[in-house]
Structures are given as C-alpha cells and as structure tokens.
Design a protein around this motif. Structure first.
Motif, PDB file in Angstrom:
ATOM      1  N   PHE A  70       0.847  -1.181   0.000  1.00 32.04           N
ATOM      2  CA  PHE A  70       0.000   0.000   0.000  1.00 32.04           C
ATOM      3  C   PHE A  70       0.884   1.233   0.000  1.00 32.04           C
ATOM      4  O   PHE A  70       2.039   1.192   0.406  1.00 32.04           O
ATOM      5  N   GLU A  71       0.334   2.312  -0.467  1.00 31.17           N
ATOM      6  CA  GLU A  71       1.081   3.565  -0.559  1.00 31.17           C
ATOM      7  C   GLU A  71       0.726   4.415   0.640  1.00 31.17           C
ATOM      8  O   GLU A  71      -0.434   4.748   0.853  1.00 31.17           O
ATOM      9  N   ASP A  72       1.727   4.746   1.473  1.00 34.32           N
ATOM     10  CA  ASP A  72       1.416   5.474   2.698  1.00 34.32           C
ATOM     11  C   ASP A  72       2.184   6.783   2.805  1.00 34.32           C
ATOM     12  O   ASP A  72       2.315   7.340   3.886  1.00 34.32           O
ATOM     13  N   ASN A  73       2.683   7.288   1.688  1.00 33.01           N
ATOM     14  CA  ASN A  73       3.397   8.560   1.722  1.00 33.01           C
ATOM     15  C   ASN A  73       2.627   9.598   0.918  1.00 33.01           C
ATOM     16  O   ASN A  73       3.146  10.236   0.027  1.00 33.01           O
ATOM     17  N   ARG A  74       1.362   9.747   1.250  1.00 29.21           N
ATOM     18  CA  ARG A  74       0.500  10.620   0.469  1.00 29.21           C
ATOM     19  C   ARG A  74       0.957  12.074   0.510  1.00 29.21           C
ATOM     20  O   ARG A  74       0.778  12.813  -0.443  1.00 29.21           O
ATOM     21  N   THR A  75       1.533  12.509   1.631  1.00 29.11           N
ATOM     22  CA  THR A  75       2.014  13.887   1.692  1.00 29.11           C
ATOM     23  C   THR A  75       3.057  14.140   0.618  1.00 29.11           C
ATOM     24  O   THR A  75       3.114  15.212   0.018  1.00 29.11           O
ATOM     25  N   GLU A  76       3.888  13.123   0.355  1.00 25.28           N
ATOM     26  CA  GLU A  76       4.946  13.299  -0.633  1.00 25.28           C
ATOM     27  C   GLU A  76       4.389  13.597  -2.015  1.00 25.28           C
ATOM     28  O   GLU A  76       5.016  14.293  -2.815  1.00 25.28           O
ATOM     29  N   ALA A  77       3.194  13.090  -2.313  1.00 26.41           N
ATOM     30  CA  ALA A  77       2.616  13.340  -3.633  1.00 26.41           C
ATOM     31  C   ALA A  77       2.402  14.831  -3.881  1.00 26.41           C
ATOM     32  O   ALA A  77       2.416  15.291  -5.021  1.00 26.41           O
ATOM     33  N   ILE A  78       2.205  15.591  -2.813  1.00 23.85           N
ATOM     34  CA  ILE A  78       2.051  17.037  -2.957  1.00 23.85           C
ATOM     35  C   ILE A  78       3.266  17.626  -3.659  1.00 23.85           C
ATOM     36  O   ILE A  78       3.165  18.446  -4.566  1.00 23.85           O
ATOM     37  N   PHE A  79       4.452  17.183  -3.230  1.00 22.82           N
ATOM     38  CA  PHE A  79       5.676  17.799  -3.704  1.00 22.82           C
ATOM     39  C   PHE A  79       6.132  17.237  -5.037  1.00 22.82           C
ATOM     40  O   PHE A  79       7.111  17.705  -5.597  1.00 22.82           O
ATOM     41  N   LYS A  80       5.431  16.222  -5.542  1.00 21.08           N
ATOM     42  CA  LYS A  80       5.708  15.775  -6.894  1.00 21.08           C
ATOM     43  C   LYS A  80       5.068  16.720  -7.904  1.00 21.08           C
ATOM     44  O   LYS A  80       5.345  16.658  -9.086  1.00 21.08           O
ATOM     45  N   ARG A  81       4.171  17.570  -7.414  1.00 26.37           N
ATOM     46  CA  ARG A  81       3.637  18.615  -8.276  1.00 26.37           C
ATOM     47  C   ARG A  81       4.641  19.763  -8.251  1.00 26.37           C
ATOM     48  O   ARG A  81       4.914  20.338  -7.218  1.00 26.37           O
ATOM     49  N   GLU A 132      -7.604  -4.578  12.570  1.00 26.68           N
ATOM     50  CA  GLU A 132      -7.528  -5.731  11.671  1.00 26.68           C
ATOM     51  C   GLU A 132      -8.469  -6.838  12.128  1.00 26.68           C
ATOM     52  O   GLU A 132      -9.136  -7.480  11.310  1.00 26.68           O
ATOM     53  N   ALA A 133      -8.534  -7.061  13.431  1.00 19.82           N
ATOM     54  CA  ALA A 133      -9.418  -8.107  13.955  1.00 19.82           C
ATOM     55  C   ALA A 133     -10.884  -7.776  13.695  1.00 19.82           C
ATOM     56  O   ALA A 133     -11.700  -8.676  13.447  1.00 19.82           O
ATOM     57  N   ASP A 134     -11.219  -6.481  13.743  1.00 17.94           N
ATOM     58  CA  ASP A 134     -12.607  -6.050  13.524  1.00 17.94           C
ATOM     59  C   ASP A 134     -12.902  -5.734  12.064  1.00 17.94           C
ATOM     60  O   ASP A 134     -13.980  -5.238  11.741  1.00 17.94           O
ATOM     61  N   ARG A 135     -11.913  -5.985  11.182  1.00 21.34           N
ATOM     62  CA  ARG A 135     -12.062  -5.747   9.741  1.00 21.34           C
ATOM     63  C   ARG A 135     -12.335  -4.277   9.419  1.00 21.34           C
ATOM     64  O   ARG A 135     -13.136  -3.938   8.559  1.00 21.34           O
ATOM     65  N   HIS A 136     -11.653  -3.402  10.147  1.00 14.53           N
ATOM     66  CA  HIS A 136     -11.679  -1.984   9.807  1.00 14.53           C
ATOM     67  C   HIS A 136     -10.594  -1.715   8.767  1.00 14.53           C
ATOM     68  O   HIS A 136      -9.979  -2.627   8.231  1.00 14.53           O
ATOM     69  N   TRP A 137     -10.346  -0.449   8.507  1.00 14.27           N
ATOM     70  CA  TRP A 137      -9.316  -0.052   7.549  1.00 14.27           C
ATOM     71  C   TRP A 137      -7.951  -0.590   7.973  1.00 14.27           C
ATOM     72  O   TRP A 137      -7.679  -0.760   9.174  1.00 14.27           O
ATOM     73  N   ASN A 138      -7.079  -0.843   6.993  1.00 21.17           N
ATOM     74  CA  ASN A 138      -5.698  -1.236   7.281  1.00 21.17           C
ATOM     75  C   ASN A 138      -4.892   0.027   7.588  1.00 21.17           C
ATOM     76  O   ASN A 138      -4.494   0.758   6.691  1.00 21.17           O
ATOM     77  N   TYR A 139      -4.673   0.278   8.873  1.00 19.70           N
ATOM     78  CA  TYR A 139      -4.013   1.513   9.305  1.00 19.70           C
ATOM     79  C   TYR A 139      -2.492   1.393   9.352  1.00 19.70           C
ATOM     80  O   TYR A 139      -1.822   2.290   9.862  1.00 19.70           O
ATOM     81  N   ARG A 140      -1.948   0.324   8.834  1.00 16.88           N
ATOM     82  CA  ARG A 140      -0.501   0.146   8.914  1.00 16.88           C
ATOM     83  C   ARG A 140       0.225   1.103   7.970  1.00 16.88           C
ATOM     84  O   ARG A 140      -0.260   1.437   6.896  1.00 16.88           O
ATOM     85  N   LEU A 141       1.425   1.503   8.404  1.00 18.69           N
ATOM     86  CA  LEU A 141       2.338   2.279   7.580  1.00 18.69           C
ATOM     87  C   LEU A 141       3.608   1.475   7.391  1.00 18.69           C
ATOM     88  O   LEU A 141       3.921   0.588   8.191  1.00 18.69           O
ATOM     89  N   SER A 142       4.364   1.791   6.358  1.00 17.81           N
ATOM     90  CA  SER A 142       5.607   1.058   6.111  1.00 17.81           C
ATOM     91  C   SER A 142       6.624   1.285   7.216  1.00 17.81           C
ATOM     92  O   SER A 142       7.569   0.516   7.373  1.00 17.81           O
ATOM     93  N   THR A 143       6.439   2.353   8.007  1.00 19.48           N
ATOM     94  CA  THR A 143       7.373   2.651   9.094  1.00 19.48           C
ATOM     95  C   THR A 143       6.993   1.964  10.398  1.00 19.48           C
ATOM     96  O   THR A 143       7.730   2.044  11.369  1.00 19.48           O
ATOM     97  N   ASP A 144       5.825   1.323  10.459  1.00 18.66           N
ATOM     98  CA  ASP A 144       5.387   0.665  11.698  1.00 18.66           C
ATOM     99  C   ASP A 144       6.213  -0.583  11.970  1.00 18.66           C
ATOM    100  O   ASP A 144       6.643  -1.263  11.054  1.00 18.66           O
ATOM    101  N   ARG A 202      -2.067   8.804   6.772  1.00 18.86           N
ATOM    102  CA  ARG A 202      -2.931   8.427   5.655  1.00 18.86           C
ATOM    103  C   ARG A 202      -2.213   7.416   4.783  1.00 18.86           C
ATOM    104  O   ARG A 202      -0.986   7.347   4.747  1.00 18.86           O
ATOM    105  N   ASN A 203      -2.988   6.624   4.081  1.00 18.78           N
ATOM    106  CA  ASN A 203      -2.415   5.713   3.105  1.00 18.78           C
ATOM    107  C   ASN A 203      -3.411   5.471   1.984  1.00 18.78           C
ATOM    108  O   ASN A 203      -4.554   5.939   2.026  1.00 18.78           O
TER     109      ASN A 203
END
Length: 384
Positions: free
Chosen positions: A166-177, A372-384, A330-331
C-alpha cells in the motif's frame, strides 16, 4: 533472469561504460542492485550531467534508457534519481527523485508523462524502481519482453518476498507537483515543519506534531484545508464547547477521552461525501479553505475529521489531560482508496503497534491489531 557480459544501449551524452553486466528481467521478476558498486563514479557523472552523483545502473525498457543516479550526500531531499536524456536539455524534466518518504517510481506511459516523453515502445506500466531500507530494487512489470539492466551487481529476489503493498506517503505526492518543490527545499531546514510550508503554513504530514494554523493538502489538487485557530472562530469554539460539556476529562482514561473526541467530531461534521464536494470544490486547485467552513456546514470527510481530532488532542496534550503525541496519517490501498485518520502515540508507546487510531469517519478507536481483527481499515504504515 539471465546475465550476460556485454554492453547494451548507453544513453546519449554518456561516456563508454566500464566493464559491466547486462541483466535481463522477465515480467514479475525483480532485482536488488548493489549501490556500492556504481557503473560510473561521481566525477564522471557530474561532468556529463551536472549532477553530483554516481550512476548505479541503466534500465533499458523498449527503446528507452533510464539512469539510476545515487545522489546521497548532497544537500536536498532526494537520495536517488531516475532520469533519462531529457534532463540534459531541460532540467525541469527527465528526472524523478527517490527518498525514504517517496520511495517508488513507476515508469510507463500511464505515469509521469509530464516528466518523461515516452517516445519509444513503452508499456503503460513497464517497470518500477523502489528505495526500501537502503536498497534499490528494480522490477519488470507488464511488458512481454521485460527490461534489461546494466549494473555491476544485481541479486534476483524471491517473488514470494513481500514488499509494502500500500502507498502510505501521500504527503509526498504534494511535492511531486512541481510548483511546490522549490518552496519545500527552501523551508526544509525549519525543524518546526518537517514537511515544509504552503503559503506560510506548516504542511500536515506524518511527522508534524502541531496543528494550530497547519494546512492539510492532497496528492491531487483539491482544497488546502487549514486550521483557523483564532479567537471567535468555529474551530476554537468547538474545542472550548467540548471542554465545557465534558468537565471531568481528568477522571477518565485515554480510551474514554479518545472515544468522546471521536464521537464529538462525527457529530460536529457529519460524514457526507456529496455535500462535502459541493462545499469544497470551489477551493480546488490548492486554494486555502478554513476548517471552520466545514464545521459551519456540519459536514466533512476523513481529511477534515482527522485534522480536527488532531487539533483537539494536541490541545488536551498542552492542557496535560493526555500524555503523548498526535499525528495525522494516511495511506492508499489498491481497490479501496485513500483514507486519513489521527493517531495518538501514548508516551509509553514502543512503536506503531501501540498507537491508538482515532477515526471519526469509520467510527473506530483502537490499535492497528484491533482494527484488523474487527475488519476496519488497514491503518498500517511502512514505518510501523
């Protein structure tokens, strides 16, 4: 993967390369490059490109060639660059940076056509370059004849080894503009805003820990939401109203307090995608929009909820009601979309497993494992 001791196509303006190997990758194969054994040294690359970096490899895709440049050790944000010959004629084109926060570049006709011209036989998703844990990994994607890589040394990876999916560096996309690149590089040394500034306001990202006056932006050009915490406005008033209504925070535990904040935020800005779009679309194009506008209209979505939750928790930390730090995270998950939430890290948190997600949009407070146990959103980040 096959390996040959021969030269392949060399980008224009480059000197003849020293003895190297040619690695042929079929679709689905990927290799780890030895970045400590470059094809060309820094002085040779600088003489020919003007960049003070060594050349790690050349990737040949169709009839196009792309260089991977090791730029570490220089002032600036990026550690590596993927570039082609267009860079020689126009330095604003032909090069995309890689960093720990922006760790993947996909090359293909569906990607970065504002940077690369893609004139010769490039597939929609031809190959990708990733920068993970100090390694450069190149993968062939959806072209029948794959790619070839010129490099001194490359290790074929097991296709069953998992990379972050998953992509979890959404802030970085700002600076690709491009219009934000220079602004961030000028402001980056200011420790109070690790993600830079937009129109004088700190940009919200996973490392920002103060939200008064901060601005939250998207990878796409939507509204730029800022926390207008000034006397008499609705953001400040909403927090003061919460403190007035709940006058016994001191007698509650963390879970109770965070649940109250989650419920209060959801009632303050009722989740409604269509209504939110009607209100915010006039600010598309990164126009500044106060968060109080969403409170006034009693609606919002995850990006607005997360910002108010983070602001509220920050105030409670300042008031010594909570002990820890607050982040907005965010991811993006394939086939599910993008999501934003607030994450509270208690003072005794060991790592990302101990953070407490506060998500008013999805009505959830708890750890990543509980989600994860309750089947909510996957809140993991690559830095976790």
């Amino acid at each position: 993967m096959t390996e040959q001791n021969k030269h392949h196509k060399t980008p224009e303006n480059q000197p003849e390369l020293p003895d190297d190997r040619l690695f042929e990758l079929s679709p689905g194969e990927r290799v780890r490059l030895n970045i400590d054994m470059p094809l060309l040294a820094r002085d040779q690359v600088k003489e020919n490109t003007g960049m003070n970096g060594s050349m790690v490899a050349i990737v040949n895709a169709g009839e196009e060639s792309f260089m991977i440049i090791d730029y570490r050790g220089n002032d600036g944000y990026d550690d590596f660059f993927v570039m082609n010959d267009e860079f020689y004629d126009d330095p604003s084109r032909g090069a995309i940076g890689l960093s720990n926060q922006s760790n993947k570049v996909t090359v293909g006709s569906n990607y970065h056509d504002d940077i690369f011209k893609y004139e010769h036989n490039i597939a929609p998703r031809h190959f990708e370059v990733r920068y993970l844990d100090g390694d450069i990994i190149v993968a062939a994607l959806d072209k029948k004849d794959g790619i070839t890589i010129q490099a001194r040394q490359a290790e074929l990876l097991d296709p069953n080894d998992s990379l972050v999916d998953f992509e979890d560096n959404r802030t970085e996309a700002i600076f690709k503009r491009s219009k934000f690149r220079l602004r961030r590089s000028r402001e980056r040394e200011k420790d109070s805003s690790p993600h830079g500034y937009y129109k004088g306001r700190p940009v919200v990202g996973r490392d920002l820990d103060h939200f008064e006056g901060a601005v939250s932006m998207g990878g796409g050009s939507r509204e730029a939401i800022y926390v207008d915490d000034t006397e008499g406005n609705l953001v400040k008033h909403a927090y003061e109203q919460l403190r007035h209504d709940v006058n016994d925070f001191e007698g509650m535990d963390e879970a109770q307090i965070l649940t109250i904040i989650k419920d209060y935020t959801a009632l303050l800005m009722l989740p409604n995608e269509k209504k939110t779009t009607r209100i915010t679309q006039q600010y598309y194009g990164d126009k500044l929009m106060p968060l109080s506008l969403m409170i006034r209209n009693r609606t919002g979505v995850c990006r607005h909820h997360a910002l108010f939750v983070a602001y509220t928790i920050e105030k409670l930390i300042d008031d010594e009601i909570l002990d820890g730090k607050i982040r907005v995270e965010r991811n993006k998950i394939p086939n599910q979309g993008v999501h934003t939430w607030a994450a509270f890290y208690p003072s005794d948190a060991r790592d990302g497993e101990d953070k407490i997600i506060v998500d008013a949009t999805q009505n959830f407070v708890g750890t990543v494992a509980e989600a994860e146990a309750d089947r909510h959103w996957n809140y993991r980040l690559s830095t976790d």
